[in-house]
Write an enzyme that holds these catalytic residues in place. Structure first.
Site, PDB file in Angstrom:
ATOM      1  N   TRP A  80      -3.748  -1.899  -1.517  1.00 43.69           N
ATOM      2  CA  TRP A  80      -3.751  -3.103  -2.362  1.00 43.69           C
ATOM      3  C   TRP A  80      -4.074  -4.230  -1.416  1.00 43.69           C
ATOM      4  O   TRP A  80      -3.310  -4.525  -0.508  1.00 43.69           O
ATOM      5  CB  TRP A  80      -2.375  -3.298  -2.993  1.00 43.69           C
ATOM      6  CG  TRP A  80      -2.320  -4.374  -4.028  1.00 43.69           C
ATOM      7  CD1 TRP A  80      -2.706  -4.277  -5.335  1.00 43.69           C
ATOM      8  CD2 TRP A  80      -1.809  -5.698  -3.877  1.00 43.69           C
ATOM      9  NE1 TRP A  80      -2.482  -5.465  -5.983  1.00 43.69           N
ATOM     10  CE2 TRP A  80      -1.932  -6.340  -5.128  1.00 43.69           C
ATOM     11  CE3 TRP A  80      -1.262  -6.407  -2.809  1.00 43.69           C
ATOM     12  CZ2 TRP A  80      -1.533  -7.655  -5.333  1.00 43.69           C
ATOM     13  CZ3 TRP A  80      -0.861  -7.715  -3.020  1.00 43.69           C
ATOM     14  CH2 TRP A  80      -0.989  -8.331  -4.271  1.00 43.69           C
TER      15      TRP A  80
ATOM     16  N   GLU B 201       1.152  -9.368 -18.911  1.00 45.50           N
ATOM     17  CA  GLU B 201       0.742  -8.528 -17.782  1.00 45.50           C
ATOM     18  C   GLU B 201       0.007  -7.250 -18.201  1.00 45.50           C
ATOM     19  O   GLU B 201      -0.856  -6.782 -17.477  1.00 45.50           O
ATOM     20  CB  GLU B 201       1.887  -8.234 -16.811  1.00 45.50           C
ATOM     21  CG  GLU B 201       2.957  -7.321 -17.312  1.00 45.50           C
ATOM     22  CD  GLU B 201       4.073  -7.120 -16.294  1.00 45.50           C
ATOM     23  OE1 GLU B 201       3.806  -7.115 -15.095  1.00 45.50           O
ATOM     24  OE2 GLU B 201       5.227  -6.948 -16.730  1.00 45.50           O
TER      25      GLU B 201
ATOM     26  N   LYS C 275       5.836  -9.371 -20.271  1.00 48.25           N
ATOM     27  CA  LYS C 275       5.339  -8.011 -20.559  1.00 48.25           C
ATOM     28  C   LYS C 275       4.021  -8.109 -21.303  1.00 48.25           C
ATOM     29  O   LYS C 275       3.078  -7.391 -21.018  1.00 48.25           O
ATOM     30  CB  LYS C 275       6.333  -7.229 -21.435  1.00 48.25           C
ATOM     31  CG  LYS C 275       7.541  -6.602 -20.801  1.00 48.25           C
ATOM     32  CD  LYS C 275       7.320  -5.543 -19.782  1.00 48.25           C
ATOM     33  CE  LYS C 275       7.131  -6.117 -18.428  1.00 48.25           C
ATOM     34  NZ  LYS C 275       8.223  -6.143 -17.516  1.00 48.25           N
TER      35      LYS C 275
ATOM     36  N   ASN D  56       1.018   0.227   6.131  1.00 51.63           N
ATOM     37  CA  ASN D  56       1.470  -0.613   5.016  1.00 51.63           C
ATOM     38  C   ASN D  56       2.266  -1.743   5.626  1.00 51.63           C
ATOM     39  O   ASN D  56       3.183  -1.504   6.412  1.00 51.63           O
ATOM     40  CB  ASN D  56       2.336   0.233   4.073  1.00 51.63           C
ATOM     41  CG  ASN D  56       3.036  -0.612   3.027  1.00 51.63           C
ATOM     42  OD1 ASN D  56       2.497  -1.617   2.580  1.00 51.63           O
ATOM     43  ND2 ASN D  56       4.227  -0.203   2.638  1.00 51.63           N
ATOM     44  N   GLY D  57       1.918  -2.996   5.287  1.00 49.74           N
ATOM     45  CA  GLY D  57       2.645  -4.136   5.840  1.00 49.74           C
ATOM     46  C   GLY D  57       1.677  -5.212   6.288  1.00 49.74           C
ATOM     47  O   GLY D  57       0.503  -5.185   5.929  1.00 49.74           O
TER      48      GLY D  57
ATOM     49  N   ARG E  80       1.457   1.812  -6.013  1.00 49.46           N
ATOM     50  CA  ARG E  80       1.694   0.832  -4.949  1.00 49.46           C
ATOM     51  C   ARG E  80       0.422   0.061  -4.594  1.00 49.46           C
ATOM     52  O   ARG E  80       0.450  -0.863  -3.778  1.00 49.46           O
ATOM     53  CB  ARG E  80       2.198   1.543  -3.681  1.00 49.46           C
ATOM     54  CG  ARG E  80       3.509   2.252  -3.864  1.00 49.46           C
ATOM     55  CD  ARG E  80       3.935   2.894  -2.571  1.00 49.46           C
ATOM     56  NE  ARG E  80       4.234   1.906  -1.557  1.00 49.46           N
ATOM     57  CZ  ARG E  80       5.386   1.311  -1.385  1.00 49.46           C
ATOM     58  NH1 ARG E  80       6.393   1.619  -2.177  1.00 49.46           N
ATOM     59  NH2 ARG E  80       5.562   0.431  -0.430  1.00 49.46           N
TER      60      ARG E  80
ATOM     61  N   CYS F 165       0.868  -1.172   0.000  1.00 48.19           N
ATOM     62  CA  CYS F 165       0.000   0.000   0.000  1.00 48.19           C
ATOM     63  C   CYS F 165       0.904   1.221   0.000  1.00 48.19           C
ATOM     64  O   CYS F 165       2.121   1.100   0.142  1.00 48.19           O
ATOM     65  CB  CYS F 165      -0.827   0.032   1.281  1.00 48.19           C
ATOM     66  SG  CYS F 165      -1.765  -1.474   1.532  1.00 48.19           S
TER      67      CYS F 165
ATOM     68  N   HIS G 152       9.010 -30.102 -27.942  1.00 47.86           N
ATOM     69  CA  HIS G 152       8.802 -31.061 -26.847  1.00 47.86           C
ATOM     70  C   HIS G 152       7.428 -30.890 -26.201  1.00 47.86           C
ATOM     71  O   HIS G 152       7.229 -31.316 -25.068  1.00 47.86           O
ATOM     72  CB  HIS G 152       9.916 -30.919 -25.809  1.00 47.86           C
ATOM     73  CG  HIS G 152      11.270 -31.218 -26.388  1.00 47.86           C
ATOM     74  ND1 HIS G 152      11.643 -32.487 -26.766  1.00 47.86           N
ATOM     75  CD2 HIS G 152      12.308 -30.407 -26.701  1.00 47.86           C
ATOM     76  CE1 HIS G 152      12.870 -32.441 -27.283  1.00 47.86           C
ATOM     77  NE2 HIS G 152      13.294 -31.175 -27.251  1.00 47.86           N
TER      78      HIS G 152
ATOM     79  N   LYS H 203       3.088  -2.473  -8.043  1.00 42.85           N
ATOM     80  CA  LYS H 203       4.491  -2.249  -8.378  1.00 42.85           C
ATOM     81  C   LYS H 203       5.439  -2.902  -7.386  1.00 42.85           C
ATOM     82  O   LYS H 203       6.459  -3.456  -7.755  1.00 42.85           O
ATOM     83  CB  LYS H 203       4.754  -0.741  -8.420  1.00 42.85           C
ATOM     84  CG  LYS H 203       6.149  -0.350  -8.830  1.00 42.85           C
ATOM     85  CD  LYS H 203       6.300  -0.457 -10.315  1.00 42.85           C
ATOM     86  CE  LYS H 203       7.712  -0.191 -10.790  1.00 42.85           C
ATOM     87  NZ  LYS H 203       7.928  -0.766 -12.116  1.00 42.85           N
TER      88      LYS H 203
ATOM     89  N   GLU I  99      10.910 -12.617 -20.730  1.00 38.86           N
ATOM     90  CA  GLU I  99      10.499 -11.263 -20.346  1.00 38.86           C
ATOM     91  C   GLU I  99       9.491 -10.688 -21.341  1.00 38.86           C
ATOM     92  O   GLU I  99       8.520 -10.026 -20.952  1.00 38.86           O
ATOM     93  CB  GLU I  99      11.749 -10.370 -20.232  1.00 38.86           C
ATOM     94  CG  GLU I  99      11.480  -8.908 -19.944  1.00 38.86           C
ATOM     95  CD  GLU I  99      10.715  -8.647 -18.643  1.00 38.86           C
ATOM     96  OE1 GLU I  99      10.508  -9.577 -17.851  1.00 38.86           O
ATOM     97  OE2 GLU I  99      10.313  -7.487 -18.459  1.00 38.86           O
TER      98      GLU I  99
HETATM   99  C1  F6R Z   1       6.859  -7.195 -13.974  1.00 38.14           C
HETATM  100  C2  F6R Z   1       7.387  -6.761 -12.701  1.00 38.14           C
HETATM  101  C3  F6R Z   1       7.469  -7.759 -11.606  1.00 38.14           C
HETATM  102  C4  F6R Z   1       8.692  -7.457 -10.710  1.00 38.14           C
HETATM  103  C5  F6R Z   1       8.703  -8.372  -9.490  1.00 38.14           C
HETATM  104  C6  F6R Z   1       9.936  -8.152  -8.637  1.00 38.14           C
HETATM  105  O1  F6R Z   1       6.867  -6.161 -14.916  1.00 38.14           O
HETATM  106  O2  F6R Z   1       7.728  -5.633 -12.525  1.00 38.14           O
HETATM  107  O3  F6R Z   1       7.510  -9.062 -12.089  1.00 38.14           O
HETATM  108  O4  F6R Z   1       9.852  -7.643 -11.459  1.00 38.14           O
HETATM  109  O5  F6R Z   1       7.558  -8.132  -8.724  1.00 38.14           O
HETATM  110  O6  F6R Z   1      10.037  -6.822  -8.253  1.00 38.14           O
HETATM  111  P1  F6R Z   1      11.410  -6.217  -7.737  1.00 38.14           P
HETATM  112  O7  F6R Z   1      12.352  -6.180  -8.862  1.00 38.14           O
HETATM  113  O8  F6R Z   1      11.059  -4.871  -7.214  1.00 38.14           O
HETATM  114  O9  F6R Z   1      11.902  -7.139  -6.665  1.00 38.14           O
END
Ligand code: F6R
Length: 601
Positions: A75, A484, A481, A99-100, A27, A2, A500, A596, A477
């Site tokens: 969140w 998501e 992308k 937050n936590g 967040r 959050c 396979h 995020k 990756e």
């Molecule tokens: C995807 C994305 C997530 C983060 C993951 C780890 O676009 O951003 O998969 O890579 O949550 O986050 P960090 O790097 O902050 O530990």
């Protein structure tokens, strides 16, 4: 997961709270709330949904309130995203945002229920609010101190009490930053929320409590001992934290990569010495004695880690194992291992918990992170910062290329340190690395072609991404992308792996993205999928004579050595995902169900 904010100043608190909250929406954004002192009373406004909607009802209500307040964007973790579960939570005269996660909330709740406290939400935060409320006899700092001493878990808290113009904040394992202004002081989960107001900040540490009013910030530890304020001046500018005319933060952040990669490299490359100037907290002898590198990370950061699996054996003669951080609990680390965590936020709970566990093995621990002073950076011997500036889009873009480049720098450092990489090879690689920002710019200039491709396949229900060697992590990756932000089912595979099993899913017109900037074997894989009806979109090096004969569409990328072409392919795939999501009209910066910074395990 959050965002919390607080303001104690001379202006009306409401507008500052809403503005700073919006800057933290990345967040979490399923509900929001504020508590403001109004005529000595507590005005609490909260609702499920977006902050902008809450702000409208605040304005409709006549913008009441004085110049002290706290706010929260949520969140959901404990309980669904409803108005009842939104913060602030109130107990008697006290309002709290948090937050936590409070781990012992059940036993605390049972005790509070026995003592007659009434609960209105499913949240662990309400337990915290009642706990603070139960101790409050006119001294909020003391009440917060007594409460947090009984709490197990992670928290960043801001609290205020009816009739007072002070905020009280506390932190354990969740980020919290105090902003020092002129005639006003602030608090937020992240520096980026405070940039329009102040650049002077104090990062709170675990076990600290701050009392904040418009004139003063007083910091103490849990036993009440006064602590000095460790003032830091942040050089991120406001522009960098805002969209700068782009329709989405993600597109802005994709376009920032020539500069961010330049920043990652800057001052670290010595072409003349054929070496890299980064401190990794190891002596020359310790580097020589290294036998292995283990890496823990999640999501996109995990994909960056996979690149090292291919690079470090070649560059430094070091085997690498890579583990998703949440699966690290059975992993054993031998002496002679360097443990590396990769986390852009530095706050990912799975990664932090893996690093905590790793401390029992007595190995050296380092991190690659984007956030100076984040929790991970305080757990490790040394941090390599990616220096990308704030990343607001939920989908990681510039921080991923920052991680790839940091890993390449580290690989060269280890290779030179272990006398595995010759001066000549290292120097050549560094010269080519310095050309990378310009080459990324050239990839960005292919955006119209990539947008056309994205629009053509925007209604597909499935995408495949294939790559070999350094391009396998980029295929992973690219698929992440795509799924998501566009919500299209997408899988990344090593080129040789489709036959396979996954080949069964290829039908007429299935888009398959082939990363083909080097190597001949990927061409055989392209032919395999073409023969089953796939539409192949190949990303290949300029002037490749073969690819256009076998792929349906070719996007030409600047010629670069294989490991560096991984960065160029990444940028192209970010654009592909972005334009696909845009064509589908989706909320690109805030994809559903994602946040995020993932601060829960
Ligand atoms: C995807 C994305 C997530 C983060 C993951 C780890 O676009 O951003 O998969 O890579 O949550 O986050 P960090 O790097 O902050 O530990």
């Amino acid at each position: 997961m959050c965002g919390i904010v607080g303001y104690a100043g001379c202006d009306k608190a409401g507008p500052v709270l809403f503005d700073t909250l919006k800057r933290l929406e990345y967040r979490g954004y399923d509900s929001a709330g504020v508590a403001i002192i109004s005529d000595g009373d507590l005005l609490v406004l909260k609702a499920a949904g977006r902050i902008a909607d809450l702000e409208k009802s605040y304005l409709r209500g006549g913008s009441l309130g004085s110049s002290t307040g706290i706010g929260h964007t949520r969140w959901a973790t404990h309980g669904p995203p409803t108005t009842e579960n939104a913060h602030p939570h109130v107990s008697g005269d006290v309002a709290v945002v948090h937050n936590g996660i409070i781990q012992n909330y059940l036993e605390l709740k049972e005790d509070l229920l026995r003592r007659g406290f009434v609960f209105r939400s499913d949240t662990d935060t309400e337990v915290l609010a009642h706990l603070i409320g139960s101790f409050y006899m006119g001294d909020l700092e003391e009440a917060v101190r007594s409460a947090v001493c009984r709490v197990e878990g992670s928290y960043a808290i801001a609290a205020l009490a009816r009739g007072s113009s002070r905020l009280v904040c506390a932190r354990n394992e969740s980020p919290l930053v105090i902003g020092i202004g002129k005639g006003a002081n602030y608090v937020a989960s992240d520096v980026s929320a405070l940039l329009p107001y102040t650049r002077d900040i104090v990062r709170m540490n675990d076990g600290e409590i701050a009392v904040i009013d418009h004139e003063r910030v007083v910091l103490r530890d849990l036993s009440g001992i006064l602590l000095p304020l460790d003032l830091e001046r942040v050089d991120w500018d406001v522009e960098a934290a805002e969209r700068a005319g782009y329709p989405h933060f993600m597109l802005k952040e994709i376009h920032e990569q020539p500069r961010s990669v330049q920043e990652t490299i800057a001052t670290r490359v010595s072409e003349m010495d054929g070496d890299v100037r980064i401190d990794i907290g190891l002596t020359v002898d310790e580097i020589r004695a290294l036998e292995r590198v283990s890496i823990v990370a999640c999501g996109t950061s995990y994909h960056a880690a996979v690149l090292a699996k291919y690079l470090y054996p070649k560059a430094a003669g070091l085997p690498v194992d890579v583990e998703v951080a949440s699966e690290f609990q059975h992993h054993l680390l031998r002496p002679g291992t360097l443990l590396l965590s990769i986390t852009q936020s530095g706050e990912t709970a799975d990664t932090l918990s893996a690093m905590k566990r790793a401390s029992t093995f007595g190995v050296k621990r380092i991190a690659i992170s984007n956030v100076v002073g984040s929790t991970v950076t305080r757990m490790v011997d040394e941090t390599i910062y990616t220096r990308c500036g704030p990343e607001i889009g939920v989908a990681a873009t510039k921080t991923f290329t920052g991680q790839l480049v940091s890993l390449i720098l580290l690989g060269i450092k280890l290779g030179r340190g272990k006398n595995h990489l010759s001066y000549e090879n290292s120097r050549k690689m560094l010269v080519e690395l310095t050309r990378l920002p310009g080459q990324i710019q050239e990839v960005l200039e292919r955006r119209d072609q990539i947008r056309e491709i994205a629009e053509k396949y925007a209604n597909s229900d499935r995408y495949f991404f294939i790559g070999r060697d350094y391009l396998y992590p980029i295929a992973l990756e690219g698929a992440l992308k795509m799924k998501e932000i566009s919500y299209i089912s997408a899988e990344g595979y090593p080129g040789g792996e489709l036959k396979h099993g996954p080949l069964a899913l290829i039908t007429e017109g299935t888009p398959v993205v082939a990363l083909a900037t080097f190597g001949k074997k990927i061409q055989a894989n392209i032919k395999e999928v073409r023969a089953r009806g796939a539409d192949v979109i190949a990303f290949a090096s300029e002037g490749d004579p073969d690819i256009s004969k076998i792929a349906n569409t070719v996007v030409e990328l600047p010629v670069a050595r294989p490991v560096l072409s991984s960065v160029l392919c990444t940028v192209a795939l970010q654009l592909l995902a972005y334009y696909t999501a845009d064509a589908r009209g989706l909320p690109i910066d805030k994809p559903r169900n994602l946040a995020k910074s993932v601060t829960v395990e």
